[in-house]
Design an enzyme around this catalytic site. Structure first.
Site, PDB file in Angstrom:
ATOM      1  CG  HIS A 196      -0.458   0.045   2.534  1.00  0.00           C
ATOM      2  ND1 HIS A 196      -0.137   1.210   3.171  1.00  0.00           N
ATOM      3  CD2 HIS A 196      -0.216  -0.950   3.437  1.00  0.00           C
ATOM      4  CE1 HIS A 196       0.285   0.954   4.398  1.00  0.00           C
ATOM      5  NE2 HIS A 196       0.258  -0.353   4.588  1.00  0.00           N
ATOM      6  CG  ASP A 244       2.587   0.274   7.900  1.00  0.00           C
ATOM      7  OD1 ASP A 244       2.154  -0.329   6.919  1.00  0.00           O
ATOM      8  OD2 ASP A 244       1.860   0.647   8.840  1.00  0.00           O
ATOM      9  CD  GLU A 285      -3.295  -1.392   5.412  1.00  0.00           C
ATOM     10  OE1 GLU A 285      -3.514  -2.355   6.159  1.00  0.00           O
ATOM     11  OE2 GLU A 285      -2.687  -0.357   5.792  1.00  0.00           O
ATOM     12  CD  GLU A 286      -1.334   2.315   7.508  1.00  0.00           C
ATOM     13  OE1 GLU A 286      -2.074   1.865   8.398  1.00  0.00           O
ATOM     14  OE2 GLU A 286      -0.152   1.994   7.391  1.00  0.00           O
ATOM     15  CG  ASP A 342       0.951  -3.818   5.011  1.00  0.00           C
ATOM     16  OD1 ASP A 342       1.801  -2.998   5.412  1.00  0.00           O
ATOM     17  OD2 ASP A 342      -0.265  -3.715   5.246  1.00  0.00           O
ATOM     18  CG  HIS A 390       0.433   2.724  12.580  1.00  0.00           C
ATOM     19  ND1 HIS A 390      -0.779   2.162  12.970  1.00  0.00           N
ATOM     20  CD2 HIS A 390       0.650   2.277  11.311  1.00  0.00           C
ATOM     21  CE1 HIS A 390      -1.262   1.419  11.989  1.00  0.00           C
ATOM     22  NE2 HIS A 390      -0.404   1.469  10.971  1.00  0.00           N
TER      23      HIS A 390
END
Length: 473
Positions: A285, A297, A331-332, A359, A429
């Site tokens: 992503h 990520d 995606e997030e 991912d 994140h």
């Protein structure tokens, strides 16, 4: 006559064994070529450098996300693929605004500033901030135990940590992420003024980790601000609460939700030479959170997926089946890109036989997990020995990837690259998810490992399965 038949049978068996050995040797050589090219002349690390350091965090609907779309499309075009295009998709747009601010206010003594970050999709606090007493809970189930009489008007502090004794860190993450995703929605039903969630990380540090959250169908006027607190400050807050239950917590957030905006999935393909209607997908992503630059990520998965098609082009191996790279958007905080891609696949009645997603960070690859039927997995397991020289040993059923999950139809095989996961949630994140945290060699090993699996799937394919028979097995 019997002797002649016996001799012919022996010769046929010997010929078949020789042919199989020859194929295995050819496969081994081509896989070796993939690894050599990725490690000696790879492009994944340079691509990641640009995504991370020239573009940065790529939150859905942002200018940086649009720049990433333009950049990756241009790079795929330079590879000389048969086709490169953009697939429009509507995505949510949320902005963080000015940096969040928070402090702990004991009943007596000075305040202590703590580290927080707004959860993606959260509403803002009141303009002057939110100050209230705190109630600590260990998860969603605790809310019912305390009830409205103890929760109303307070800030709910979710402090259930990732379980340390689980070797698979994604399992530990899955065991507590519900308090981040649904914590505000559930606490609001008990009259909470806001929520603070312990960051999803084993590491004890000062870096809060953001992530998606939902209000479900709560009316706007009932939505409460939600933030993550660093693990270090979560420990501090918990200890102060035990000593001083009347203490207060203050935080101010300036985030905002907007109407959906248009973005794009980026898609490129090499048309199959023998079975062009059988499609193999590899992807990651393109969007990321905004705190760091999204290197692990999922910048790593994006550039590894691009590298798979480059390795096929550069090696001169013409795929039998159509190879398609898909760089999914959103995606997030919505999975809109994955859902849109699957929707178009269904509309066009395309035949996807395999999809592989990266991912889980750019760490040392260990193997793959698969969603497959018993017969499909048996075939995949027969390739396992080809990966042993590269220390790839994990071939297990169960779990693939979020973006490719909407493609599931009972026939397609879904797979996820499984790198070593022990450090992943140190960065996931958080502001520490930056280019410097990605090891070049580990990233390139992952790309080669993906390309090798795609090569084998392309070479041998999968037969359509009879679902009834598979269940009986």
């Amino acid at each position: 006559m019997k002797n002649i038949i016996s001799i012919i049978t022996v010769l046929l068996i010997a010929f078949s064994a020789s042919a199989q050995m020859s194929l295995r040797e050819q496969d081994s050589m081509n896989i070796r070529k993939m690894y050599d090219m990725s490690l000696m002349n790879g492009k994944s690390y340079a691509w990641l450098d640009h995504l991370s350091n020239k573009i940065g965090g790529r939150l859905s609907g942002s200018v940086n996300a649009a720049r990433a779309v333009e950049y990756t499309k241009a790079e795929l075009e330079q590879l000389g693929l048969d086709k490169v295009w953009l697939q429009p998709v509507m995505v949510p747009k949320w902005t963080r605004g000015a940096k969040e601010y928070a402090y702990v206010q004991p009943s007596e003594g000075p305040t202590q500033v703590v580290n927080i970050t707004a959860l993606g999709g959260s509403v803002a606090t009141p303009e002057t901030g939110l100050r209230a007493k705190v109630i600590e809970v260990q998860g969603l189930k605790d809310l019912e135990r305390y009830g409205k009489e103890q929760i109303e008007g307070k800030i709910v502090f979710y402090n259930r940590p990732m379980q340390a004794d689980l070797i698979h860190t994604f399992e530990a993450y899955g065991g507590c992420v519900d308090q981040r995703y649904a914590g505000a929605m559930e606490a609001a039903k008990y009259g909470a003024a806001g929520v603070i969630v312990r960051s999803m990380s084993h590491k004890i540090d000062d870096n809060p980790h953001t992530g998606s959250m939902t209000y479900g169908d709560l009316p706007n006027e009932q939505r409460i601000p939600a933030a993550a607190i660093s693990t270090q400050d979560a420990e501090y807050l918990s200890s102060i609460l035990k000593l001083d239950p009347e203490m207060k917590f203050y935080y101010k957030m300036n985030c905002r939700n907007y109407e959906d905006v248009e973005s794009h999935n980026v898609i490129g393909e090499i048309t199959g030479s023998e079975f062009p209607d059988e499609i193999i997908v590899v992807g990651g992503h393109l969007d990321s959170w905004d705190l760091g630059d999204g290197a692990h990520d999922d910048g790593a998965g994006v550039v590894q997926s691009m590298e798979v098609l480059r390795l096929f082009k550069e090696s001169g191996i013409r795929p039998k089946r159509t190879l398609r790279v898909v760089l999914f958007m959103n995606e997030e905080n919505g999975l809109r890109g994955g859902k849109k891609y699957a929707e178009v696949v269904k509309q066009k009645n395309e035949n996807h036989i395999f999809a592989l997603e990266s991912d889980a960070g750019g760490f040392t690859p260990r193997g793959f997990s698969f969603d497959a039927s018993p017969s499909q997995f048996k075939k995949i397991k027969s390739w396992e020995s080809l990966f042993k020289p590269y220390l790839i040993h994990y071939f297990e059923l169960g779990g693939a990837g979020a973006d490719i999950s909407p493609l599931a139809n009972g026939n397609i095989v879904l797979a996820g690259l499984r790198p070593d996961s022990q450090r992943y949630f140190d960065y996931h994140h958080a502001a520490t998810d930056t280019f410097e945290m990605v090891n070049k060699r580990e990233l390139e090993l992952g790309a080669a490992t993906m390309a090798s699996l795609i090569y084998l799937v392309d070479t041998y394919g999968f037969e359509s399965i009879d679902t009834t028979k598979e269940i009986l097995k």
